[in-house]
Design an enzyme around this catalytic site. Structure first.
Site, PDB file in Angstrom:
ATOM      1  N   GLU A  99     -11.474  14.129  34.518  1.00  0.00           N
ATOM      2  CA  GLU A  99     -12.626  15.023  34.494  1.00  0.00           C
ATOM      3  C   GLU A  99     -12.170  16.482  34.389  1.00  0.00           C
ATOM      4  O   GLU A  99     -12.707  17.252  33.591  1.00  0.00           O
ATOM      5  CB  GLU A  99     -13.495  14.816  35.741  1.00  0.00           C
ATOM      6  CG  GLU A  99     -14.324  13.549  35.721  1.00  0.00           C
ATOM      7  CD  GLU A  99     -15.410  13.582  34.663  1.00  0.00           C
ATOM      8  OE1 GLU A  99     -16.006  14.652  34.443  1.00  0.00           O
ATOM      9  OE2 GLU A  99     -15.656  12.539  34.038  1.00  0.00           O
ATOM     10  N   CYS A 156     -17.378  10.333  36.857  1.00  0.00           N
ATOM     11  CA  CYS A 156     -18.277  10.971  35.899  1.00  0.00           C
ATOM     12  C   CYS A 156     -19.675  11.122  36.497  1.00  0.00           C
ATOM     13  O   CYS A 156     -20.319  12.167  36.340  1.00  0.00           O
ATOM     14  CB  CYS A 156     -18.321  10.175  34.598  1.00  0.00           C
ATOM     15  SG  CYS A 156     -19.306  10.963  33.300  1.00  0.00           S
TER      16      CYS A 156
END
Length: 217
Positions: free
Chosen positions: A202, A132
């Protein structure tokens, strides 16, 4: 080979798929549907609440006080970002985050992060939260050079493509390299597995935003 290079070598195809995703390309050419961006912003707010808790676990498990302080500050920063940026954007996009349910990909990603952070080693926790940080910095750099004709999208790009965010990521990468230098082969393998899995999440998060994902039943 330093740890960050080992980790990134595992996800080059995933990162390429993220950059090529129509959600990401749509930010720079202005073709992304505003409804898809709104869905993403709502889910990102939900995600950051869970991500902050995972960072707090990293802080608790960190072996050095300065790293505990770093992850604790980042956890607080994630909450601040959720409150400030998303509140401002939702003011333009309409509605409230708290009125929207947590979508499947968001729920799965956050659950994975928290399970890994609580149940795994410090190295596993760092491996799980790192994508992230790092992928957003890389995407932000790529998009910043391209810009966007949409002022809302341009504002979002500027946040992740700026020097302030890059300095945050660089500090975590430095800790990743320090940590990785002392890991056994088995420990490094577990860290790599979590880094790759979270990187896949993601991509799934961008894709869920583009599809405006909801629960099927």
């Amino acid at each position: 080979m330093i740890t960050r290079d080992v980790l990134w070598s595992d996800i080059t195809d995933i990162y390429g798929a993220i950059l090529a995703h129509p959600f990401v390309t749509g930010l720079t050419d202005g073709t992304l549907a505003r409804g898809a961006f709104r869905h993403y912003i709502v889910q990102d707010a939900h995600y950051l609440r869970g991500y902050a808790r995972a960072l707090a676990v990293c802080a608790a498990k960190a072996p050095h006080e300065d790293i505990t302080a770093m992850f604790a500050e980042h956890a607080a920063g994630a909450i601040a970002a959720e409150r400030e940026l998303h509140a401002a954007l939702m003011g333009e996009l309409g509605g409230s985050v708290d009125d929207e349910p947590v979508a499947p990909a968001t729920q799965a990603y956050v659950s994975y992060l928290l399970a890994t952070a609580h149940g795994g080693s410090y190295a596993e926790a760092v491996g799980a939260v790192l994508p992230c940080y790092w992928i957003y910095a890389r995407v932000g750099d790529a998009l910043l050079s391209a810009g966007s004709p949409d002022p809302v999208y341009a504002r979002w790009i500027a946040m992740y493509g700026g020097d302030a965010y890059r300095s945050v990521v660089d500090a975590v990468l430095a800790e990743t390299d320090r940590l990785g230098a002392g890991l056994s082969d088995a420990e490094l393998a577990r860290m790599r597995k979590h880094f790759t899995t979270a990187s896949r999440y993601e991509w799934m998060f961008w894709d869920a935003g583009y599809r405006q994902e909801s629960w099927p039943v």
